[in-house]
Design a protein around this motif. Structure first.
Motif, PDB file in Angstrom:
ATOM      1  N   VAL A 119       0.898  -1.268  -0.040  1.00 29.26           N
ATOM      2  CA  VAL A 119      -0.159  -0.013   0.018  1.00 29.26           C
ATOM      3  C   VAL A 119       0.905   1.211   0.091  1.00 29.26           C
ATOM      4  CG1 VAL A 119      -1.813   1.329   1.026  1.00 29.26           C
ATOM      5  CG2 VAL A 119      -1.849  -1.120   1.249  1.00 29.26           C
ATOM      6  N   GLU A 120       0.839   1.983  -1.177  1.00 33.45           N
ATOM      7  CA  GLU A 120       1.871   3.012  -1.280  1.00 33.45           C
ATOM      8  C   GLU A 120       1.354   4.333  -0.517  1.00 33.45           C
ATOM      9  OE1 GLU A 120       4.571   3.167  -2.920  1.00 33.45           O
ATOM     10  OE2 GLU A 120       4.324   1.375  -4.507  1.00 33.45           O
ATOM     11  N   PRO A 121       2.116   5.085  -0.075  1.00 30.62           N
ATOM     12  CA  PRO A 121       1.823   6.504   0.706  1.00 30.62           C
ATOM     13  C   PRO A 121       0.994   7.327  -0.488  1.00 30.62           C
ATOM     14  CG  PRO A 121       3.984   6.064   0.723  1.00 30.62           C
ATOM     15  CD  PRO A 121       3.595   5.040  -0.205  1.00 30.62           C
ATOM     16  N   GLN A 122      -0.219   7.920   0.399  1.00 29.64           N
ATOM     17  CA  GLN A 122      -1.127   8.642  -0.545  1.00 29.64           C
ATOM     18  C   GLN A 122      -0.776  10.080  -0.632  1.00 29.64           C
ATOM     19  OE1 GLN A 122      -3.567   7.078  -2.779  1.00 29.64           O
ATOM     20  NE2 GLN A 122      -1.983   5.291  -2.308  1.00 29.64           N
ATOM     21  N   PRO A 123      -1.383  10.932  -1.784  1.00 27.29           N
ATOM     22  CA  PRO A 123      -0.900  12.430  -1.609  1.00 27.29           C
ATOM     23  C   PRO A 123      -2.014  12.834  -0.276  1.00 27.29           C
ATOM     24  CG  PRO A 123      -2.540  11.809  -3.541  1.00 27.29           C
ATOM     25  CD  PRO A 123      -1.650  10.534  -2.846  1.00 27.29           C
ATOM     26  N   THR A 124      -1.419  13.822   0.201  1.00 23.49           N
ATOM     27  CA  THR A 124      -1.971  14.214   1.475  1.00 23.49           C
ATOM     28  C   THR A 124      -2.058  16.076   1.539  1.00 23.49           C
ATOM     29  OG1 THR A 124      -1.135  12.347   2.726  1.00 23.49           O
ATOM     30  CG2 THR A 124      -1.677  14.237   4.157  1.00 23.49           C
ATOM     31  N   VAL A 125      -3.003  16.373   2.239  1.00 24.60           N
ATOM     32  CA  VAL A 125      -3.160  17.812   2.602  1.00 24.60           C
ATOM     33  C   VAL A 125      -3.496  17.936   3.948  1.00 24.60           C
ATOM     34  CG1 VAL A 125      -3.736  18.442   0.128  1.00 24.60           C
ATOM     35  CG2 VAL A 125      -5.611  17.647   1.987  1.00 24.60           C
ATOM     36  N   ALA A 126      -3.011  19.282   4.435  1.00 23.77           N
ATOM     37  CA  ALA A 126      -3.133  19.592   5.734  1.00 23.77           C
ATOM     38  C   ALA A 126      -3.264  20.980   5.913  1.00 23.77           C
ATOM     39  CB  ALA A 126      -1.919  19.015   6.698  1.00 23.77           C
ATOM     40  N   PRO A 127      -4.014  21.649   7.148  1.00 22.86           N
ATOM     41  CA  PRO A 127      -4.172  22.957   7.249  1.00 22.86           C
ATOM     42  C   PRO A 127      -2.764  23.534   7.533  1.00 22.86           C
ATOM     43  CG  PRO A 127      -5.423  21.670   8.859  1.00 22.86           C
ATOM     44  CD  PRO A 127      -4.936  20.711   7.929  1.00 22.86           C
ATOM     45  N   THR A 128      -2.886  24.769   7.392  1.00 27.35           N
ATOM     46  CA  THR A 128      -1.784  25.320   8.171  1.00 27.35           C
ATOM     47  C   THR A 128      -1.493  25.207   9.728  1.00 27.35           C
ATOM     48  OG1 THR A 128      -1.343  27.140   6.406  1.00 27.35           O
ATOM     49  CG2 THR A 128      -0.396  27.633   8.421  1.00 27.35           C
ATOM     50  N   ASN A 129      -0.423  24.513  10.282  1.00 26.47           N
ATOM     51  CA  ASN A 129      -0.527  24.449  11.668  1.00 26.47           C
ATOM     52  C   ASN A 129      -1.023  23.107  12.016  1.00 26.47           C
ATOM     53  OD1 ASN A 129       1.403  26.676  12.607  1.00 26.47           O
ATOM     54  ND2 ASN A 129      -0.623  27.783  12.475  1.00 26.47           N
TER      55      ASN A 129
END
Length: 412
Positions: free
Chosen positions: A14-24
């Motif tokens: 299972v490959e790492p998936q694209p990820t987003v996060a909010p600032t901080n």
């Protein structure tokens, strides 16, 4: 004596998936691999990451980056080792999200006009599309739409150019029986190519004819440095009814979607190329009337004009990647005949990276940076939580001294 058999080399399942996060906020990447006695090393832009500060799990299967900032944005991967060998995962883009579908939306042609030869750009300061040919407006998937007749196209003379990521989206109702390539929207002249002589362009979104079956297949392409990344779906694009078509490129993968579902993906690495041409074409592939004269006018390409035959609606371009969940939300909104700007996004809850190890008379806790441990002996309101001293990232609780409750809370 023979050396012991080292066993099977590691393999990523299972490959790492694209990820987003909010600032901080906190970004979490995970990998699953098979093999015995595995060790891990996460990397950012090809450089090994150390544990410490706001980074934890750099040598485990789960990487956590708390207090996420612009300096953490990048392309991540993980190397997995054992005595029999090693393997490196695919790349995954990790970036900041504003959780606003209109973030970096640079072109949005709703095509809700009822007459005239101008398609207004709903983005403030964005340029309109100018119709060349017969202007025909009709009911669309979302309010009105523009109906292309196989000889008409639009030109948007300029748009804000992408650098790191790019995406586009449209509702498409291609006429049944169409047997030639179709351009929905592109910055290319007439197509993207890495060959010489080359006119660099940023992207294409459309349909291509399968020469073996005659079916129309969804297609997207992007210009990256001197190269082109191109993907084509394997299932025919449905004709004669409204369907959603989109692509997204985030610096690691180019992904293609039909009706909110991913239908193709390819890996790439690099920035979006600075184009040689400023304009967008909608509904056709354009070229100079005299390719040897750069001042000659733009006309449909003489070899493959890729005219759209049928209506388009709600055409959009972003100078960032859009996530799979955003594509799904745009599709769901359109299914209810609502514009993409009605999509409301909220940050996903990020699980706290915590490990628990049970001993004979103790429980050992460890967690990622960006949290602090608190405890209380009673959960009867009002609960009196107190910080646990000297426990920045781990703590061992004695299980023989009575009941105690613990919680982790994020720290600024």
């Amino acid at each position: 004596m023979n050396a012991p058999n080292p066993g099977t080399p590691p393999a990523v399942t299972v490959e790492p998936q694209p990820t987003v996060a909010p600032t901080n906020g906190t970004a979490v990447l995970t990998v699953t691999a098979t093999g015995n006695n595995l060790t891990y090393q996460w990397r950012k832009n090809g450089v090994n990451l150390p544990n410490g500060g706001h980074i934890s799990g750099a040598t485990t299967s789960t990487l956590a980056i708390s207090s996420f900032a612009d300096t953490d944005v990048g392309i991540y991967s993980v190397a997995v080792f054992n005595s029999a060998g090693s393997v490196i995962s695919k790349n995954a883009s990790v970036r900041i999200s504003k959780y606003n579908i209109q973030d970096a939306l640079v072109g949005y042609w709703k095509l809700d006009e009822t007459s005239g030869t101008l398609a207004v750009n709903a983005v403030s300061g964005g340029l309109a599309g100018n119709v060349t040919g017969t202007a025909a407006w009709m009911a669309g998937q979302i309010a009105n739409a523009f109906s292309f007749d196989g000889a008409t196209f639009m030109i948007v003379s300029n748009y804000t150019k992408a650098t790191k990521g790019i995406a586009a989206s449209a509702w498409v109702n291609v006429t049944a029986g169409t047997a030639s390539d179709v351009i929905v929207i592109q910055n290319a002249q007439p197509i993207l190519t890495g060959s010489s002589p080359r006119i660099a362009g940023q992207f294409q979104l459309g349909l291509v004819v399968d020469l073996n079956t005659g079916n129309l297949l969804p297609m997207a392409a992007i210009g990256i440095g001197p190269n082109v990344a191109r993907i084509t779906g394997t299932a025919p694009f449905p004709a004669g009814s409204w369907h959603h078509l989109a692509f997204s490129a985030d610096g690691a993968q180019l992904r293609l979607y039909v009706d909110g579902q991913q239908v193709a993906v390819t890996d790439y690495l690099g920035d979006i190329v600075l184009p040689d041409i400023p304009y967008l074409s909608i509904g056709a592939a354009l070229n100079l009337s005299d390719p040897n004269n750069p001042t000659s006018p733009l006309v449909p390409d003489g070899t493959d004009p890729a005219f759209m035959n049928g209506p388009l609606d709600d055409v959009a371009v972003w100078t960032r990647a859009i996530t799979a969940s955003e594509v799904s939300a745009i599709y769901a909104a359109g299914q209810q005949h609502n514009a993409l700007t009605t999509v409301v996004e909220t940050p996903a809850l990020t699980p706290i990276p915590i490990t628990v190890a049970r001993g004979a008379n103790s429980i050992a806790l460890s967690w990622g940076a960006g949290f602090k441990l608190q405890s209380t002996g009673n959960l009867t309101p009002p609960i009196q939580w107190a910080d646990v001293p000297n426990a920045p990232s781990s703590f061992t609780a004695n299980t023989t001294t009575g009941t105690q409750f613990y919680r982790l809370i994020s720290t600024p």
